[in-house]
Design an enzyme around this catalytic site. Structure first.
Site, short mmCIF file in Angstrom:
data_model
loop_
_atom_site.label_atom_id
_atom_site.label_comp_id
_atom_site.label_asym_id
_atom_site.label_seq_id
_atom_site.Cartn_x
_atom_site.Cartn_y
_atom_site.Cartn_z
N VAL A 96 0.82 -1.31 0.04
CA VAL A 96 -0.01 0.00 -0.12
C VAL A 96 1.05 1.21 0.06
O VAL A 96 2.07 1.36 0.43
CB VAL A 96 -0.90 0.00 1.15
CG1 VAL A 96 -2.09 -1.00 1.12
CG2 VAL A 96 -0.22 -0.22 2.43
N SER A 97 0.27 2.35 -0.44
CA SER A 97 1.00 3.47 -0.66
C SER A 97 1.56 4.19 0.56
O SER A 97 2.57 4.72 0.92
CB SER A 97 0.61 4.44 -1.57
OG SER A 97 0.34 3.81 -2.90
N THR A 98 0.58 4.37 1.49
CA THR A 98 0.91 5.06 2.96
C THR A 98 0.26 4.26 4.00
O THR A 98 -0.26 3.33 3.69
CB THR A 98 -0.08 6.36 2.77
OG1 THR A 98 -1.48 6.33 2.69
CG2 THR A 98 0.37 7.29 1.66
#
Length: 241
Positions: free
Chosen positions: A7-9
């Protein structure tokens, strides 16, 4: 089977990917919290080191694995040279077959194009917002009340993960809020102070304005002219003459 999720964040939840990979038979899932555009993915490196010939590396979608078509192709070719299979659950790709390898390259190109289109739309939206005088950022979840509570819990020795879970926010938002508060230590205090009502001074603290004015001074008495005739001089001069 070994799974890899990304996931990005920290605000994003990888539970959907974990559930899908576990249902597919993954006995272990490596998870990275990093953007797909960055090369710093320590859990992917650990996952590739963990794999052995005959294992299977599964991902939820192929864009979770690589940053670009070249990156995806390099990783998958390396897995094939080591005798490791690579299926993607969403696209139903299996690189052990010729057709699966062709579909993999097609979907990799589509994923790269989609990522670039999203990036271009984001930049265009930010430019339009700046042209209208707006910052174009998402509102922060760190309200002054949450920031004060986070600072108090941090002073009590609680970890960042515990504070984030207590406040119901992401760890990265908490870190940014505390860092901004450290850079501007009086921001919350000043804002709270400005919201307080002004203190009313007691009446008649100072005397009335007219009492403060100086008392006018009478002009000095005019000095008599020496040339004027004083009373009695004419009589004496008359007597002398």
């Amino acid at each position: 089977m070994v799974g890899y999720a990304r996931v990005s964040t920290f605000e994003q939840d990888p539970a959907l990917q974990h559930d899908a990979l576990t249902a597919a038979g993954a006995v272990r899932v490596f998870t990275d919290y990093a953007s797909g555009a960055t090369a710093a993915r320590p859990q992917l490196i650990a996952c590739l080191d963990f794999l052995r010939p005959g294992d299977t590396l599964a991902v939820w979608r192929i864009d979770r694995l690589g940053r670009s078509v070249a990156d995806l192709t390099t990783i998958v070719n390396d897995l094939g040279a080591r005798g490791i299979q690579f299926p993607s659950l969403t696209e139903a790709i299996d690189t052990t077959t010729v057709g699966g390898e062709l579909v993999f390259h097609i979907f990799a190109a589509v994923a790269q194009m989609e990522r670039r289109l999203i990036s271009e739309r984001t930049r265009a939206g930010l430019a339009a917002a700046r042209a209208r005088g707006r910052a174009g950022r998402r509102p922060t979840v760190m309200t002054p009340e949450r920031l004060i509570a986070a600072q108090a819990m941090r002073a009590q020795g609680m970890t960042l993960i515990q504070i984030a879970a207590t406040l119901g926010i992401g760890r990265s938002s908490l870190v940014r809020g505390l860092a901004q508060a450290s850079a501007e230590p009086d921001s919350v205090t000043v804002s709270n102070a400005l919201e307080q009502p002004a203190i009313a001074l007691p009446e008649q603290v100072l005397p009335p304005a007219q009492e403060l004015e100086p008392t006018p001074v009478a002009p000095p008495t005019s000095v008599p002219d020496v040339g004027m005739q004083l009373p009695g001089r004419s009589t004496r001069r008359g007597a002398e003459t």
